[in-house]
Design an enzyme around this catalytic site. Structure first.
Site, PDB file in Angstrom:
ATOM      1  N   GLN A 152       2.135   1.845  -3.453  1.00  0.00           N
ATOM      2  CA  GLN A 152       1.127   2.226  -4.439  1.00  0.00           C
ATOM      3  C   GLN A 152       0.744   3.699  -4.315  1.00  0.00           C
ATOM      4  O   GLN A 152       0.406   4.345  -5.297  1.00  0.00           O
ATOM      5  CB  GLN A 152      -0.129   1.364  -4.281  1.00  0.00           C
ATOM      6  CG  GLN A 152       0.076  -0.112  -4.580  1.00  0.00           C
ATOM      7  CD  GLN A 152      -1.196  -0.912  -4.376  1.00  0.00           C
ATOM      8  OE1 GLN A 152      -2.286  -0.423  -4.628  1.00  0.00           O
ATOM      9  NE2 GLN A 152      -1.059  -2.138  -3.899  1.00  0.00           N
ATOM     10  N   CYS A 153       0.784   4.219  -3.102  1.00  0.00           N
ATOM     11  CA  CYS A 153       0.373   5.601  -2.865  1.00  0.00           C
ATOM     12  C   CYS A 153       1.582   6.534  -2.923  1.00  0.00           C
ATOM     13  O   CYS A 153       2.708   6.128  -2.651  1.00  0.00           O
ATOM     14  CB  CYS A 153      -0.300   5.740  -1.500  1.00  0.00           C
ATOM     15  SG  CYS A 153      -1.796   4.742  -1.312  1.00  0.00           S
ATOM     16  N   THR A 154       1.314   7.769  -3.292  1.00  0.00           N
ATOM     17  CA  THR A 154       2.355   8.784  -3.249  1.00  0.00           C
ATOM     18  C   THR A 154       2.403   9.345  -1.842  1.00  0.00           C
ATOM     19  O   THR A 154       1.659  10.255  -1.489  1.00  0.00           O
ATOM     20  CB  THR A 154       2.074   9.904  -4.267  1.00  0.00           C
ATOM     21  OG1 THR A 154       1.950   9.324  -5.568  1.00  0.00           O
ATOM     22  CG2 THR A 154       3.193  10.923  -4.276  1.00  0.00           C
TER      23      THR A 154
ATOM     24  N   LEU B 187       0.815  -1.208   0.000  1.00  0.00           N
ATOM     25  CA  LEU B 187       0.000   0.000   0.000  1.00  0.00           C
ATOM     26  C   LEU B 187       0.850   1.261   0.000  1.00  0.00           C
ATOM     27  O   LEU B 187       0.567   2.220  -0.718  1.00  0.00           O
ATOM     28  CB  LEU B 187      -0.933   0.000   1.222  1.00  0.00           C
ATOM     29  CG  LEU B 187      -1.909   1.176   1.323  1.00  0.00           C
ATOM     30  CD1 LEU B 187      -2.833   1.208   0.118  1.00  0.00           C
ATOM     31  CD2 LEU B 187      -2.710   1.077   2.617  1.00  0.00           C
TER      32      LEU B 187
END
Length: 697
Positions: free
Chosen positions: A560-562, A557
């Site tokens: 996947q996220c910035t 996770l």
């Protein structure tokens, strides 16, 4: 009773008062003639009418009883223009009204308390009992004089009233002000010829200095001067000093600018002197300003004879304002084009930009900014912040594109969303952002488009092929109808198709990306048809030798996220907007060369300064560096090879890229290039960590 010598400030041209007691003041030196008084004037600005409309709609409604309002008065400060009584939005403000009721004084500005009646109909305005209104003011002024309150607070003599009718369908306002002035039933106020004071006269200069000190100490609008002009006293000290045989002069802040007569407020001061002090002769100084200070050369002086007022019940009252034709009658203002709240907001939003053009940036092209259409691909942290900055620059056309919905983690970082946008599964981000812009400023033209951006490495099934191609059609159409495209998405691959279409259509593209500590803001080079690849600046993908791929595959996770520091987005977004504005003010537009170390600051291509290609910054070291790089002939997004294949067989080419990003490497010759490189020596090229979102993750 000793003679009192008051000084006042003069305002505009002379005119006869309502009682018809104004006459020529051209007598020989030493002779008495009727003293001329300039009729007062009101100056309500647009914000006052806006406040009145709001008051009528939200508070008064059908209640047409008079309410308190406040206005502001100053001494004349211009040789040819008298000072009108001004009213603005604060006229209804409770704090301002409290200051007016307390007769609070500020430096060289005095708050006046009046009464406003807003009629419900035009007929009610026409039939309003004007005599009753002015009689009530007469009674109040007489009471303030006889009780001694006016000596302690001279502004009580300058009360006023206004009767108005607001047609809120057409935004027209009909109004009539009254500035009550008392007059003796018998006899007129006469004076010696009005004398212009002189800067070269020692006594005149001393008087001006004393008056300046009085006003600078937030003194009242009327005061007394000692015989030699070196000291100033409050009006309620008259009896004390006169009882000791001192010859006093009456001075007052005069709104009139004329050198031949005086302002309206002296009339009530003269009645006060007669009723309270029994004075029949007064020396008067009309105090006026130049460049913010009392100037002897702007002031006038004379000796005034006051009729006896033994019985205040016999005093008359005049003072209804004249209209634009010089007749006693109401005035009318039509604010249909500017009083609508949206129009008012537009004027207010543009104010800062207009002030820039006055002195700091005369080259500012407000019209071009207002008509520039901006497409924001991504309505997240970056998209929200970019939109707000663009509106500050006067951009009026903003479109959002995003496929997501507002989640509970968004509002604290993304400034256009609120908690309510997260409920019931979350509002579509693009439309929610557009709605918020309209709430902030109704004059903006904005919309939200909920759609996905097809991406390399994200395979498309046969069932979804038609829908994906419709998304491509929609994205092409959006880019074609906008002037500037901001690519503000979370992943590297989602930036590819917008970059390619911008290169194809020659659109200005600004890319912004965030890492944890770092940010990148860059403009793409001009389109493939606008310059050769040797002179064009590179795009977001020109520094890569690998095609963008699915960065969310097999990622945790946090990968996947910035995940970024909260302060980065506002910094990078502001730079992205400023970069666009600088480019739009450059003569060469997208072809503007980036700054060179050999170019002096005098050679800046834009009135706003340099126009960099890339801005790379880090908050870890609080650093910022400018880079520039040419177009990479084998770029997987903007090279002529890729654009040509896109134009020749768009649908087939895109589907192959979506299924396998290696298609781009094969088409540009990167595959062959990579095979010719010693992979052990170039292992850094294929670092998997670089595929987890943006370059800076």
């Amino acid at each position: 009773h000793p003679r009192t010598r008051p000084r006042t400030r003069a305002t505009m041209a002379s005119a006869r008062d309502d009682a018809g007691d104004v006459a020529n003041n051209t007598a020989d030196a030493g002779a008495r003639a009727a003293l001329l008084f300039e009729p007062p004037s009101s100056a309500p600005d647009a914000s006052f009418w806006s406040a009145l409309a709001k008051f009528k709609l939200d508070e008064a409604k059908l209640d047409d009883r008079a309410v308190d309002v406040c206005a502001y008065a100053t001494a004349a400060s211009h040789a040819n223009v008298s000072a009108a009584m001004s009213l603005d939005a604060s006229a209804f403000d409770s704090a301002s009204l409290e200051r007016a009721r307390a007769v609070e004084m500020r430096v060289k500005t005095w708050t006046r308390l009046g009464r406003l009646t807003c009629a419900n109909t035009l007929d009610a305005f026409v039939t309003h009992d004007r005599e009753r209104t002015i009689d009530a003011l007469r009674a109040k002024i007489i009471d303030d004089i006889t009780s001694g309150r006016a000596e302690r607070a001279p502004e009580l003599l300058n009360t006023f009233a206004c009767v108005a009718y607001a047609d809120l369908k057409t935004w027209t306002f009909t109004y009539w002000f009254v500035f009550p002035a008392l007059a003796a039933s018998e006899g007129k106020i006469t004076s010696t010829p009005v004398r212009a004071m002189c800067e070269s006269n020692a006594r005149d200069t001393l008087i001006a200095t004393t008056c300046e000190e009085w006003l600078a100490s937030s003194g009242a609008s009327a005061w007394l001067l000692s015989d030699d002009g070196s000291r100033a006293y409050a009006l309620d000290e008259y009896v004390e000093h006169a009882g000791r045989g001192e010859a006093l002069t009456l001075a007052f802040a005069d709104a009139c600018c004329a050198m031949t007569h005086t302002g309206w407020s002296l009339r009530n001061l003269a009645i006060l002197a007669s009723v309270r002090w029994g004075a029949t002769t007064l020396d008067v100084v009309c105090v006026r300003l130049r460049k913010g200070r009392v100037a002897a050369g702007a002031c006038v002086a004379f000796t005034m004879d006051v009729p006896k007022c033994n019985d205040t019940s016999t005093l008359k009252v005049v003072g209804w304002e004249r209209n634009a034709r010089g007749k006693t009658g109401p005035r009318k203002v039509d604010l249909g084009a500017s009083m609508d709240p949206t129009q008012l907001a537009t004027q207010a939003v543009d104010l800062n930009l207009k002030l820039m053009r006055w002195r700091l940036l005369p080259e500012l092209n407000q019209e071009r900014l207002a008509h520039t259409k901006c497409l924001l691909i991504g309505a997240g942290t970056l998209g929200c912040a970019v939109a707000r900055t663009l509106m500050g620059w006067g951009v009026r056309h903003i479109t959002f594109v995003d496929s997501g919905r507002v989640s509970y983690s968004n509002p604290v970082r993304q400034s256009l969303f609120e908690f309510k946008d997260c409920l019931e599964g979350g509002s579509p981000k693009a439309q929610a952002a557009a709605n918020k812009l309209l709430e902030i400023f109704p004059g903006v033209q904005t919309r939200g488009v909920m759609m996905s951006i097809p991406m390399p490495g994200h395979s498309v099934s046969d069932e979804c092929k038609a829908e994906t191609l419709r998304d491509v059609d929609a994205l092409e159409a959006l880019i074609a109808e906008h002037d500037v495209v901001y690519v503000l998405t979370d992943t590297r691959e989602s930036r590819w198709l917008p970059a390619l279409i911008c290169a194809d259509k020659g659109k200005l593209c600004i890319n912004t990306a965030l890492g944890f500590n770092t940010y990148l803001v860059m403009r793409h080079g001009c389109g493939v048809d606008d310059g050769d690849e040797k002179s064009r600046l590179g795009c977001y993908f020109c520094n890569d030798v690998m095609a963008p791929a699915n960065s969310t595959k097999d990622r945790t996770l946090d990968q996947q996220c910035t995940v970024t520091r909260p302060g980065l987005a506002p910094i990078a977004s502001a730079l992205a907007a400023e970069l666009m504005v600088a480019l739009l003010h450059s003569a060469h537009g997208a072809k503007t060369a980036p700054p060179s170390k050999d170019v002096s600051m005098d050679d800046e291509p834009s009135p706003l300064g340099v126009v960099p290609h890339q801005i790379r910054g880090s908050v870890a070291g609080f650093t910022q560096t400018l880079f520039d790089a040419p177009c990479f002939p084998r770029c997987t997004a903007c090279s002529s090879t890729i654009v040509s294949q896109y134009r020749a067989a768009r649908d087939d080419f895109l589907m192959r890229v979506f299924d396998d990003p290696k298609t781009l490497e094969d088409a540009t010759g990167l595959t062959e290039l990579l095979q010719s490189v010693n992979l052990d020596a170039a292992a850094w090229i294929d670092d998997d960590d670089d595929q987890s979102g943006d370059d800076f993750d």
